[in-house]
Design an enzyme around this catalytic site. Structure first.
Site, mmCIF file in Angstrom:
data_model
loop_
_atom_site.group_PDB
_atom_site.id
_atom_site.type_symbol
_atom_site.label_atom_id
_atom_site.label_comp_id
_atom_site.label_asym_id
_atom_site.label_seq_id
_atom_site.Cartn_x
_atom_site.Cartn_y
_atom_site.Cartn_z
ATOM 1 N N THR A 1 -1.120 11.189 9.055
ATOM 2 C CA THR A 1 0.725 11.233 8.237
ATOM 3 C C THR A 1 1.297 11.596 8.139
ATOM 4 O O THR A 1 2.484 13.394 7.485
ATOM 5 C CB THR A 1 0.353 11.110 6.837
ATOM 6 O OG1 THR A 1 -0.887 10.229 7.081
ATOM 7 C CG2 THR A 1 1.396 10.494 6.719
ATOM 8 N N LYS B 1 5.593 7.531 7.582
ATOM 9 C CA LYS B 1 6.292 7.148 6.439
ATOM 10 C C LYS B 1 7.247 6.304 6.495
ATOM 11 O O LYS B 1 8.029 7.842 7.487
ATOM 12 C CB LYS B 1 5.473 7.430 5.379
ATOM 13 C CG LYS B 1 4.263 8.118 5.128
ATOM 14 C CD LYS B 1 3.852 6.806 4.467
ATOM 15 C CE LYS B 1 2.279 7.116 3.963
ATOM 16 N NZ LYS B 1 1.862 5.521 3.364
ATOM 17 N N LYS C 1 -9.511 0.012 0.834
ATOM 18 C CA LYS C 1 -9.564 1.238 0.181
ATOM 19 C C LYS C 1 -10.247 1.597 -1.279
ATOM 20 O O LYS C 1 -10.687 0.402 -1.365
ATOM 21 C CB LYS C 1 -8.405 1.835 -0.297
ATOM 22 C CG LYS C 1 -7.096 2.298 1.468
ATOM 23 C CD LYS C 1 -5.414 2.189 0.702
ATOM 24 C CE LYS C 1 -4.507 3.354 1.580
ATOM 25 N NZ LYS C 1 -3.089 2.932 1.253
#
Length: 339
Positions: free
Chosen positions: A125, A150, A246
């Protein structure tokens, strides 16, 4: 002989700030659960998430509400009826799976009749920052095969172009974390195509994703905040092409397996994701990775220090934890941070 249940909060500082459209994290604050029985201890971990109205205190209170029932032998199926999907149920469910593995002398993978987890390519990320800073972060990943970017609604195109220039060969996943409008999503489609983006994750707020009905995206769209359990799939059909599983949303591995099977039967693609956490959250999620197109399990890689024997990054792949860490019968002493 009754089981014992202990739950505590743990604080894991990050090596660098983790920024998304909703804010910034400098530590992973988690709830750790241990369930003991007949000399064995099962471990679970969960990350309370404010987006879903959870706090450390609220999750600990939920765990305490079923402590007596867990001690008396509550099963995972009974747990699913006793607690709603979320962090508290996740920590207990995963601890029960780990305990069963240790008591039975068989790994969780064996109990599920599936192969043991293998090293898997994961997304690394790039957190939200200026375009230049994001480019530097992407370049520092040294040819990572998959990068998750992001973004927010301020200058997403500039950020994406900067990352793509720094990582020309990486598969890109774009994650606005509910930060875009439908107009922005619609208008940025040509840019996403040009930059060869593979997936856009939860661009709209979950209460606005009805706007996706009838929209034909150039890039597949993944439901994250809009998808928690298998029962959500009916509403997601026709809006999303992929769902992000998740364990902190499903409330544990048990429901996550049901969601995975239901998503496949409905024709959805699958991402396996995580919160920023320690390896104790990631080890159970790896049992889903073999059947996912996208694997986003880099949470522990943001920590200054993780549990000894936890997952590790090797040449762009996440290697499973050491034997005995979670879900396998071999015992191994592990340390926890001071809280």
């Amino acid at each position: 002989m009754l089981r014992t249940l202990q739950a505590r909060r743990e604080h894991w500082p990050l090596a660098a700030p983790f920024r998304i459209s909703r804010g910034v994290k400098t530590a992973a604050d988690v709830v750790a659960v241990e369930i003991g029985h007949e000399g064995q201890v099962g471990h679970g971990e969960a990350v309370p998430y404010g987006r879903y109205g959870e706090t450390l205190d609220s999750v600990l209170a939920q765990i305490d509400s079923v402590a007596d029932a867990i001690g008396a032998g509550m099963t995972r199926i009974e747990l699913m009826r006793a607690l709603p999907p979320g962090a508290a149920r996740n920590a207990i469910d995963c601890a029960l799976w780990d305990l069963e593995a240790k008591l039975s002398g068989r790994s969780v993978a064996e109990l599920l009749h599936q192969p043991e987890p293998q090293p898997v390519t994961i997304a690394l990320t790039v957190s939200l920052d200026t375009p230049d800073a994001m480019a530097r972060a992407a370049a520092a990943m040294n040819g990572a095969p998959v990068i998750k970017v992001k973004v927010d609604a301020i200058e997403p195109e500039a950020c994406l172009r900067a990352v793509r220039a720094a990582a020309p060969d990486a598969q890109l996943i774009v994650d606005p974390n509910e930060g875009w409008s439908f107009a922005l999503l619609r208008d940025i489609q040509p840019v996403l195509q040009e930059l060869k983006v593979a997936l856009v994750e939860q661009p709209l707020p979950s209460d606005e994703d009805h706007q996706l009905v009838g929209f034909d995206p150039a890039i597949p769209i993944c439901a994250d905040e809009s998808c928690h359990v298998a029962a959500d799939l009916d509403e997601l059909a026709g809006r999303y092409q992929v769902v992000n599983i998740k364990l902190d949303k499903t409330g544990g591995l048990t429901e996550a397996l049901d969601l995975l099977a239901a998503a496949r039967s409905r024709g959805f693609g699958v991402m396996v994701g995580c919160m920023v956490s320690s390896s104790r959250s990631i080890a159970p999620a790896l049992l889903l990775a073999h059947d996912a197109e996208f694997v986003d399990l880099d949470g522990p890689l943001w920590l200054k220090a993780d549990h000894p024997g936890g997952v590790r990054l090797e040449a762009g792949k996440l290697a499973p934890a050491a034997p005995g860490f979670w879900g396998t019968p071999c015992l191994q002493a592990m340390t926890s941070p001071s809280v």
